[in-house]
Design a protein around this motif. Structure first.
Motif, PDB file in Angstrom:
ATOM      1  N   LYS A   1      -1.053   0.369  13.028  1.00  0.00           N
ATOM      2  CA  LYS A   1       0.401   0.495  12.884  1.00  0.00           C
ATOM      3  C   LYS A   1       0.704   1.724  12.033  1.00  0.00           C
ATOM      4  O   LYS A   1      -0.052   2.076  11.127  1.00  0.00           O
ATOM      5  N   LEU A   2       1.814   2.357  12.325  1.00  0.00           N
ATOM      6  CA  LEU A   2       2.189   3.608  11.677  1.00  0.00           C
ATOM      7  C   LEU A   2       3.216   3.334  10.581  1.00  0.00           C
ATOM      8  O   LEU A   2       4.197   2.615  10.811  1.00  0.00           O
ATOM      9  N   TRP A   3       2.988   3.893   9.392  1.00  0.00           N
ATOM     10  CA  TRP A   3       3.909   3.745   8.276  1.00  0.00           C
ATOM     11  C   TRP A   3       4.432   5.114   7.856  1.00  0.00           C
ATOM     12  O   TRP A   3       3.681   6.080   7.798  1.00  0.00           O
ATOM     13  N   THR A   4       5.724   5.175   7.558  1.00  0.00           N
ATOM     14  CA  THR A   4       6.287   6.402   7.006  1.00  0.00           C
ATOM     15  C   THR A   4       7.256   6.046   5.889  1.00  0.00           C
ATOM     16  O   THR A   4       7.854   4.959   5.894  1.00  0.00           O
ATOM     17  N   ILE A   5       7.368   6.934   4.929  1.00  0.00           N
ATOM     18  CA  ILE A   5       8.322   6.756   3.839  1.00  0.00           C
ATOM     19  C   ILE A   5       9.325   7.904   3.909  1.00  0.00           C
ATOM     20  O   ILE A   5       8.946   9.065   4.074  1.00  0.00           O
ATOM     21  N   THR A   6      10.610   7.582   3.849  1.00  0.00           N
ATOM     22  CA  THR A   6      11.649   8.611   3.909  1.00  0.00           C
ATOM     23  C   THR A   6      12.208   8.828   2.503  1.00  0.00           C
ATOM     24  O   THR A   6      12.333   7.881   1.723  1.00  0.00           O
ATOM     25  N   ASP A   7      12.558  10.086   2.199  1.00  0.00           N
ATOM     26  CA  ASP A   7      13.092  10.336   0.848  1.00  0.00           C
ATOM     27  C   ASP A   7      14.617  10.268   0.782  1.00  0.00           C
ATOM     28  O   ASP A   7      15.205  10.311  -0.299  1.00  0.00           O
TER      29      ASP A   7
ATOM     30  N   ASN B   1      18.587   7.352  -5.500  1.00  0.00           N
ATOM     31  CA  ASN B   1      18.005   8.521  -6.170  1.00  0.00           C
ATOM     32  C   ASN B   1      16.527   8.334  -6.502  1.00  0.00           C
ATOM     33  O   ASN B   1      15.966   9.115  -7.282  1.00  0.00           O
ATOM     34  N   ALA B   2      15.901   7.329  -5.918  1.00  0.00           N
ATOM     35  CA  ALA B   2      14.483   7.082  -6.197  1.00  0.00           C
ATOM     36  C   ALA B   2      13.646   8.299  -5.809  1.00  0.00           C
ATOM     37  O   ALA B   2      13.837   8.892  -4.745  1.00  0.00           O
ATOM     38  N   GLN B   3      12.715   8.668  -6.678  1.00  0.00           N
ATOM     39  CA  GLN B   3      11.804   9.771  -6.386  1.00  0.00           C
ATOM     40  C   GLN B   3      10.598   9.209  -5.638  1.00  0.00           C
ATOM     41  O   GLN B   3       9.655   8.705  -6.234  1.00  0.00           O
ATOM     42  N   VAL B   4      10.666   9.278  -4.328  1.00  0.00           N
ATOM     43  CA  VAL B   4       9.559   8.745  -3.529  1.00  0.00           C
ATOM     44  C   VAL B   4       8.509   9.826  -3.322  1.00  0.00           C
ATOM     45  O   VAL B   4       8.780  11.022  -3.447  1.00  0.00           O
ATOM     46  N   GLY B   5       7.309   9.376  -3.004  1.00  0.00           N
ATOM     47  CA  GLY B   5       6.215  10.315  -2.794  1.00  0.00           C
ATOM     48  C   GLY B   5       5.268   9.799  -1.737  1.00  0.00           C
ATOM     49  O   GLY B   5       5.661   9.079  -0.821  1.00  0.00           O
ATOM     50  N   HIS B   6       4.003  10.135  -1.905  1.00  0.00           N
ATOM     51  CA  HIS B   6       3.009   9.809  -0.895  1.00  0.00           C
ATOM     52  C   HIS B   6       2.815   8.303  -0.732  1.00  0.00           C
ATOM     53  O   HIS B   6       3.078   7.522  -1.643  1.00  0.00           O
ATOM     54  N   ILE B   7       2.328   7.918   0.432  1.00  0.00           N
ATOM     55  CA  ILE B   7       1.832   6.569   0.673  1.00  0.00           C
ATOM     56  C   ILE B   7       0.378   6.682   1.108  1.00  0.00           C
ATOM     57  O   ILE B   7      -0.020   7.679   1.726  1.00  0.00           O
ATOM     58  N   THR B   8      -0.406   5.678   0.765  1.00  0.00           N
ATOM     59  CA  THR B   8      -1.815   5.697   1.154  1.00  0.00           C
ATOM     60  C   THR B   8      -2.282   4.272   1.390  1.00  0.00           C
ATOM     61  O   THR B   8      -1.637   3.309   0.957  1.00  0.00           O
ATOM     62  N   LEU B   9      -3.409   4.135   2.061  1.00  0.00           N
ATOM     63  CA  LEU B   9      -3.964   2.829   2.410  1.00  0.00           C
ATOM     64  C   LEU B   9      -4.998   2.422   1.379  1.00  0.00           C
ATOM     65  O   LEU B   9      -5.724   3.262   0.828  1.00  0.00           O
ATOM     66  N   SER B  10      -5.089   1.128   1.091  1.00  0.00           N
ATOM     67  CA  SER B  10      -6.132   0.617   0.206  1.00  0.00           C
ATOM     68  C   SER B  10      -7.488   0.777   0.874  1.00  0.00           C
ATOM     69  O   SER B  10      -7.593   0.966   2.092  1.00  0.00           O
TER      70      SER B  10
ATOM     71  N   ILE C   1       4.740   5.585  -3.698  1.00  0.00           N
ATOM     72  CA  ILE C   1       5.432   6.076  -4.886  1.00  0.00           C
ATOM     73  C   ILE C   1       6.927   5.956  -4.678  1.00  0.00           C
ATOM     74  O   ILE C   1       7.473   6.465  -3.690  1.00  0.00           O
ATOM     75  N   SER C   2       7.586   5.278  -5.603  1.00  0.00           N
ATOM     76  CA  SER C   2       9.046   5.235  -5.668  1.00  0.00           C
ATOM     77  C   SER C   2       9.396   5.112  -7.148  1.00  0.00           C
ATOM     78  O   SER C   2       9.569   4.012  -7.666  1.00  0.00           O
ATOM     79  N   ASN C   3       9.447   6.264  -7.818  1.00  0.00           N
ATOM     80  CA  ASN C   3       9.515   6.349  -9.276  1.00  0.00           C
ATOM     81  C   ASN C   3       8.218   5.804  -9.875  1.00  0.00           C
ATOM     82  O   ASN C   3       7.431   6.539 -10.460  1.00  0.00           O
ATOM     83  N   ASN C   4       7.978   4.503  -9.748  1.00  0.00           N
ATOM     84  CA  ASN C   4       6.714   3.885 -10.147  1.00  0.00           C
ATOM     85  C   ASN C   4       5.745   3.954  -8.962  1.00  0.00           C
ATOM     86  O   ASN C   4       6.062   4.489  -7.904  1.00  0.00           O
ATOM     87  N   ILE C   5       4.590   3.337  -9.151  1.00  0.00           N
ATOM     88  CA  ILE C   5       3.637   3.174  -8.055  1.00  0.00           C
ATOM     89  C   ILE C   5       3.556   1.688  -7.725  1.00  0.00           C
ATOM     90  O   ILE C   5       3.384   0.848  -8.610  1.00  0.00           O
ATOM     91  N   TYR C   6       3.684   1.383  -6.441  1.00  0.00           N
ATOM     92  CA  TYR C   6       3.685  -0.007  -5.986  1.00  0.00           C
ATOM     93  C   TYR C   6       2.529  -0.237  -5.011  1.00  0.00           C
ATOM     94  O   TYR C   6       2.083   0.678  -4.317  1.00  0.00           O
TER      95      TYR C   6
END
Length: 355
Positions: free
Chosen positions: A218-224, A259-268, A277-282
């Motif tokens: 499955k494909l995941w994307t994060i939008t800023d 206004n969340a500062q989002v960033g990269h996503i990665t797989l475990s 990344i969305s301000n913190n790391i989740y």
């Protein structure tokens, strides 16, 4: 007497110059070492992009390691890198090149040139690779062995505003190639790489920044979500899961903070969770039905830029871009999110690759 004196000065200066160049080159040998490369963007138009190498056993970091090995700067705005079959491919955005290095000595072997604003590289095989591009409105096809361009997949046209469609990450699922269109765009494009054309598109939200595939394909994307005053708009960022079988959105998670500062996503490392990344790391299960409420790693005045998980140790590595002007940091965390180490790296550390 003036001519011989002039010639002597020229000879002395030439010898001094050669000696200076020799002193600039320090041999590098990474044989049998284990660690992490950090791609540092540098400042736009300053030509101060760099590579850092962190030895995970000794906890020592070597900054400007490409400069040390070659005596020349890496280029202007380093974007990403791939390690493959004894070579390192470093994509240099504003310089319009991909540097090809020996993975043990970091010696520059060749450069893939003639690119507009390259972002990422994905390999089909030894003779074919794809390079995304921010402003070329398409994807370059290159022969990695020769370093020559062999084709181009058109994604957008000059009649489209804001250089749509800019191509960013490249993910291969089955017989299709996917790319997210980040700058002023809303699309994930579906490409038939054999036919070398776009065959479908998926609207996911404003400015899809990063994209990965999970263990189920499955494909995941994060939008800023853009920014205030953005001519393309401004909306809340999203985390979106796409089913490649139907090229449709299966899940959509909308962040509360516009206004969340989002960033990269990665797989475990086990493939059952994603980090984002969305301000913190989740950290979130790929089967989750809602966004996590508690951060895996809190922000703590950091500006998180890149995130990656060591497939051997499951440790989590994160970069902090600080103010995007001065040197940033690489943080190393346990699989439970406890700090192991932190080291200073280059300006705007934007990529992490395990070696």
């Amino acid at each position: 007497m003036r001519a011989p004196f002039f010639l002597l000065v020229v000879v002395v200066l030439s010898l001094t110059s050669c000696m200076d160049e020799e002193r600039l080159i320090t041999p590098v040998d990474l044989y049998a070492q284990r660690g992490v490369f950090v791609v540092n963007e540098g400042n736009y138009q300053y030509g101060n992009a760099s590579l850092s190498f962190y030895n995970s056993d000794t906890r020592e970091v070597t900054n400007n390691i490409f400069l040390r090995a070659n005596g020349i700067p890496l280029g202007d705005v380093a974007q990403s890198m791939v390690i493959r079959q004894g070579k390192i491919y470093v994509v240099i955005n504003n310089s319009g090149v991909v540097r090809v290095l020996n993975s043990t000595t970091l010696a520059l072997e060749k450069s893939i040139e003639g690119l507009t604003s390259p972002r990422h590289i994905l390999f089909e095989n030894d003779e074919r690779a794809y390079i995304s591009d921010l402003y070329a409105r398409g994807i370059h096809i290159v022969n990695p062995s020769t370093g020559k361009k062999t084709g181009f997949i058109q994604a957008g046209t000059k009649s489209m505003p804001f250089h749509q469609h800019p191509t960013e990450n490249l993910v291969r699922i089955g017989d299709r190639l996917y790319t997210n269109c980040w700058s002023y765009d809303r699309k994930v494009l579906v490409i038939d790489p054999l036919a070398e054309k776009v065959v479908d598109s998926i609207e996911v939200g404003l400015q899809p920044l990063w994209m990965i595939a999970d263990r189920e394909g499955k494909l995941w994307t994060i939008t800023d979500g853009g920014f205030v005053g953005n001519p393309a708009g401004n909306e809340k960022p999203k985390l979106v899961r796409i089913n490649p079988a139907s090229n449709s959105i299966e899940k959509e998670f909308v962040f509360d903070d516009i206004n969340a500062q989002v960033g990269h996503i990665t797989l475990s490392a086990t493939g059952d969770s994603i980090f984002f990344i969305s301000n913190n790391i989740y950290k979130m299960s790929v089967d989750a039905t809602s966004l996590p409420t508690e951060p895996f790693i809190p922000k703590k005045r950091r500006t998180y830029r890149a995130i990656a998980v060591d497939p051997r140790t499951y440790e989590v590595y994160v970069t902090d871009a600080t103010d995007f002007i001065n040197s940033g940091y690489l943080f190393r965390f346990t699989p439970n999110g406890d700090v192991v180490d932190s080291v200073k790296v280059g300006v705007t550390p934007t990529g992490i690759s395990f070696f």
